[in-house]
Design a protein around this motif. Structure first.
Motif, PDB file in Angstrom:
ATOM      1  N   TYR A 157       0.867  -1.186   0.000  1.00 10.12           N
ATOM      2  CA  TYR A 157       0.000   0.000   0.000  1.00 10.12           C
ATOM      3  C   TYR A 157       0.896   1.227   0.000  1.00 10.12           C
ATOM      4  O   TYR A 157       1.744   1.378   0.873  1.00 10.12           O
ATOM      5  CB  TYR A 157      -0.904  -0.003   1.245  1.00 10.12           C
ATOM      6  CG  TYR A 157      -2.063   0.964   1.147  1.00 10.12           C
ATOM      7  CD1 TYR A 157      -3.114   0.732   0.263  1.00 10.12           C
ATOM      8  CD2 TYR A 157      -2.111   2.112   1.941  1.00 10.12           C
ATOM      9  CE1 TYR A 157      -4.182   1.620   0.171  1.00 10.12           C
ATOM     10  CE2 TYR A 157      -3.178   3.000   1.854  1.00 10.12           C
ATOM     11  CZ  TYR A 157      -4.212   2.732   0.969  1.00 10.12           C
ATOM     12  OH  TYR A 157      -5.270   3.602   0.871  1.00 10.12           O
ATOM     13  N   ASP A 162      -4.358   3.831   6.393  1.00 10.17           N
ATOM     14  CA  ASP A 162      -2.894   3.798   6.244  1.00 10.17           C
ATOM     15  C   ASP A 162      -2.391   2.404   6.597  1.00 10.17           C
ATOM     16  O   ASP A 162      -3.183   1.482   6.810  1.00 10.17           O
ATOM     17  CB  ASP A 162      -2.254   4.882   7.126  1.00 10.17           C
ATOM     18  CG  ASP A 162      -2.718   4.756   8.589  1.00 10.17           C
ATOM     19  OD1 ASP A 162      -3.289   3.696   8.943  1.00 10.17           O
ATOM     20  OD2 ASP A 162      -2.520   5.698   9.363  1.00 10.17           O
ATOM     21  N   HIS A 163      -1.091   2.254   6.674  1.00 12.03           N
ATOM     22  CA  HIS A 163      -0.516   0.927   6.947  1.00 12.03           C
ATOM     23  C   HIS A 163      -1.069   0.339   8.258  1.00 12.03           C
ATOM     24  O   HIS A 163      -1.374  -0.848   8.344  1.00 12.03           O
ATOM     25  CB  HIS A 163       1.009   1.018   7.014  1.00 12.03           C
ATOM     26  CG  HIS A 163       1.651   1.091   5.658  1.00 12.03           C
ATOM     27  ND1 HIS A 163       2.981   0.850   5.436  1.00 12.03           N
ATOM     28  CD2 HIS A 163       1.132   1.381   4.433  1.00 12.03           C
ATOM     29  CE1 HIS A 163       3.261   0.976   4.142  1.00 12.03           C
ATOM     30  NE2 HIS A 163       2.146   1.320   3.522  1.00 12.03           N
ATOM     31  N   TRP A 177      -3.162  -3.198   8.756  1.00 10.42           N
ATOM     32  CA  TRP A 177      -2.678  -4.232   9.684  1.00 10.42           C
ATOM     33  C   TRP A 177      -3.798  -4.611  10.661  1.00 10.42           C
ATOM     34  O   TRP A 177      -4.078  -5.791  10.893  1.00 10.42           O
ATOM     35  CB  TRP A 177      -1.448  -3.708  10.451  1.00 10.42           C
ATOM     36  CG  TRP A 177      -0.747  -4.772  11.249  1.00 10.42           C
ATOM     37  CD1 TRP A 177       0.285  -5.560  10.836  1.00 10.42           C
ATOM     38  CD2 TRP A 177      -1.060  -5.182  12.590  1.00 10.42           C
ATOM     39  NE1 TRP A 177       0.642  -6.438  11.837  1.00 10.42           N
ATOM     40  CE2 TRP A 177      -0.161  -6.222  12.927  1.00 10.42           C
ATOM     41  CE3 TRP A 177      -1.995  -4.773  13.540  1.00 10.42           C
ATOM     42  CZ2 TRP A 177      -0.180  -6.858  14.163  1.00 10.42           C
ATOM     43  CZ3 TRP A 177      -2.016  -5.418  14.774  1.00 10.42           C
ATOM     44  CH2 TRP A 177      -1.115  -6.446  15.074  1.00 10.42           C
ATOM     45  N   VAL A 199       3.088  -5.022   6.213  1.00  8.24           N
ATOM     46  CA  VAL A 199       2.633  -4.021   5.245  1.00  8.24           C
ATOM     47  C   VAL A 199       3.855  -3.316   4.680  1.00  8.24           C
ATOM     48  O   VAL A 199       4.715  -2.847   5.438  1.00  8.24           O
ATOM     49  CB  VAL A 199       1.673  -2.984   5.875  1.00  8.24           C
ATOM     50  CG1 VAL A 199       1.024  -2.139   4.780  1.00  8.24           C
ATOM     51  CG2 VAL A 199       0.602  -3.653   6.717  1.00  8.24           C
ATOM     52  N   SER A 242       5.438  -0.893   1.047  1.00  8.54           N
ATOM     53  CA  SER A 242       4.975   0.101   0.074  1.00  8.54           C
ATOM     54  C   SER A 242       5.051  -0.393  -1.365  1.00  8.54           C
ATOM     55  O   SER A 242       4.579   0.273  -2.283  1.00  8.54           O
ATOM     56  CB  SER A 242       5.807   1.387   0.206  1.00  8.54           C
ATOM     57  OG  SER A 242       5.566   1.940   1.476  1.00  8.54           O
TER      58      SER A 242
END
Ligand SMILES: NC(=O)C1=CN([C@@H]2O[C@H](COP(=O)(O)OP(=O)(O)OC[C@H]3O[C@@H](n4cnc5c(N)ncnc54)[C@H](O)[C@@H]3O)[C@@H](O)[C@H]2O)C=CC1
Ligand SMILES: O=C(CO)COP(=O)(O)O
Length: 418
Positions: free
Chosen positions: A192, A244-245, A249, A261, A263
């Motif tokens: 992500y 977001d990350h 999670w 997680v 990028s």
């Protein structure tokens, strides 16, 4: 731990209810129930409707429930029995999964969309979803495959994002669905790389775009070719917890499903797609009775072709270490070449001397192979690039499937020419 101070909760929809679609819905429903401060408890699961009788391998075979008598819609059976009797029989599902036959209704008001269907169906599904989803929704694609068109090869995370005008990441790993559904420990990788707000974009009256803007905002976004481009996305309203990350999670991690997680969205998605071709090759050589050494040889060559393909065609947008360091790469390759459906069907096709499509129909009860189609997709792309000979294993798998080469030819075909 992620703490929510936001007033709105995320609603989660899984688009797909096959073997993996159902196993992922189970994970998400468990987490949405536990973290109902952040997520709506009910997880919508879109089901491609079909009629069937509860089969013998169901936990509810011959139970007195009305849906266990005669033919019923799969959605009615799942909602009554909390079991996907066709695609994940024998696994008790959380009661907060709602099986929904209407795509439009399933995605209504959802801020989080999880795409989990065999890849051959996703384009048509995206067409049906256009204009029906929240414009600021965010997605994760669990699909293993590539999208080959005139312009080149794209990953489904990108295709979904472009078709729906949302941002979409990817999830992939060594995750044989039946094992995950039995809560046997494994790892997975989520890619992500949320767009960064473009600092040069005009700031609307009333604050920064992320705070108050409800219209389209320009973001700088790196696509899979490594190019930065300006894309228009709707920012998530700030009354929702940020996506977001940490949020991914929290949504996916379970004691038995360990999440990392990263990028590298492209690396995660591409690894999941390409390993399926190698799993077909592993099945072919195992079907010949050539043993584990032969299987290891095609895995070695296949991994090198994965890395080469990523580097050559996805440039600096991919981190090749994803293939060697993450579950989405080498670990997925190993598990798929041991017990995956592509491996098993390819092996049986050699042993029985029957086309793999026939084995797929006989053995998988409606589940779908992805490796055969991906081999054809990748070959079409490589041919166009004049690069077939640089990827001898990918090319061999496609040719064997087309009946243009035999499995016996694999060793000489993949050997580097002096
Ligand atoms: N099953 C597994 O162990 C894993 C699968 N994956 C990936 O997840 C993705 C989804 O796979 P599964 O959930 O296992 O699916 P599956 O292989 O169980 O396929 C059956 C699904 O396809 C649906 N379907 C059939 N015809 C359709 C149509 N015309 N339109 C829309 N849907 C239709 C069926 O209703 C059913 O939900 C694939 O890309 C696969 O490679 C990833 C990790 C593990
Ligand atoms: O992707 C998978 C495991 O991670 C499953 O692979 P198969 O589709 O070959 O079963």
């Amino acid at each position: 731990m992620l703490l929510s101070t936001n007033s709105k909760k995320h609603k989660v929809t899984v688009i797909g209810s096959g073997n993996w679609g159902t196993a992922i819905s189970k994970i998400l429903a468990e987490n949405c129930r536990e973290r109902n401060d952040i997520f709506h408890e009910t997880v919508e699961m879109w089901v491609f409707e079909e009629k069937l009788e509860v089969p013998k391998n169901s936990m509810h075979y011959k139970s007195s429930e009305p849906v266990c008598q005669g033919q019923h819609n799969l959605t009615d059976i799942i909602n009554a029995l909390n079991e996907n009797v066709k695609y994940l029989p024998g696994v008790a599902l959380p009661k907060n999964i709602h099986a929904n036959p209407s795509l439009e209704d399933a995605v209504r008001d959802s801020t989080i969309l999880i795409f989990n269907v065999p890849h051959q169906f996703i384009i048509r599904i995206c067409d049906q979803l256009q204009g029906k989803i929240l414009p600021y929704a965010r997605g994760i694609s669990c699909i293993k495959g590539v999208d080959v068109e005139e312009e080149g090869v794209s990953l489904f995370s990108e295709t979904i994002g472009k078709k729906l005008g949302i941002y979409c990441g990817s999830l992939s790993g060594a995750n044989i669905a039946n094992e995950v559904a039995k809560e046997l420990w494994c790892e997975t990788t989520i890619g992500y790389d949320p767009p960064h707000l473009d600092s040069k974009a005009p700031t609307p009256a009333g604050g920064s775009p992320s705070q108050s803007q409800v219209d389209l905002v320009s973001f700088e976004h790196k696509d899979s070719s490594g190019q930065y481009s300006k894309v228009k996305l709707r920012p998530l309203p700030t009354d929702y917890p940020p996506i977001d990350h940490a949020l991914w999670w929290t949504l996916f991690h379970r004691p038995y499903f360990h999440v990392r997680v990263v990028s590298d969205v492209a690396g995660v998605a591409l690894g999941g797609a390409l390993k399926n071709i190698i799993a077909v090759a592993a099945g072919f050589v195992d079907g010949m009775g050539w043993g584990d050494n032969a299987k290891a040889a095609v895995m070695r060559v296949g991994l090198l072709e994965m890395v080469k393909f990523g580097t050559q065609f996805f440039g600096n947008s991919i981190e090749t270490k994803t293939f060697t360091e993450e579950s989405a790469g080498v670990a997925d390759l190993i598990t798929s070449c041991s017990g995956g459906r592509n491996f098993r069907c390819a092996k049986l096709s050699v042993q029985r001397g029957a086309p793999i499509e026939e084995i797929e129909k006989q053995e998988l009860n409606g589940q779908k192979l992805q490796g055969t189609l991906t081999a054809a997709d990748i070959n079409k792309f490589l041919k166009k690039q004049g690069a077939e000979k640089d990827y001898p294993l990918f090319t061999a798998v496609h040719r064997i499937l087309k009946g243009e080469m035999s499995v016996e030819d694999i060793p000489s075909h993949i050997e580097p020419k002096l």
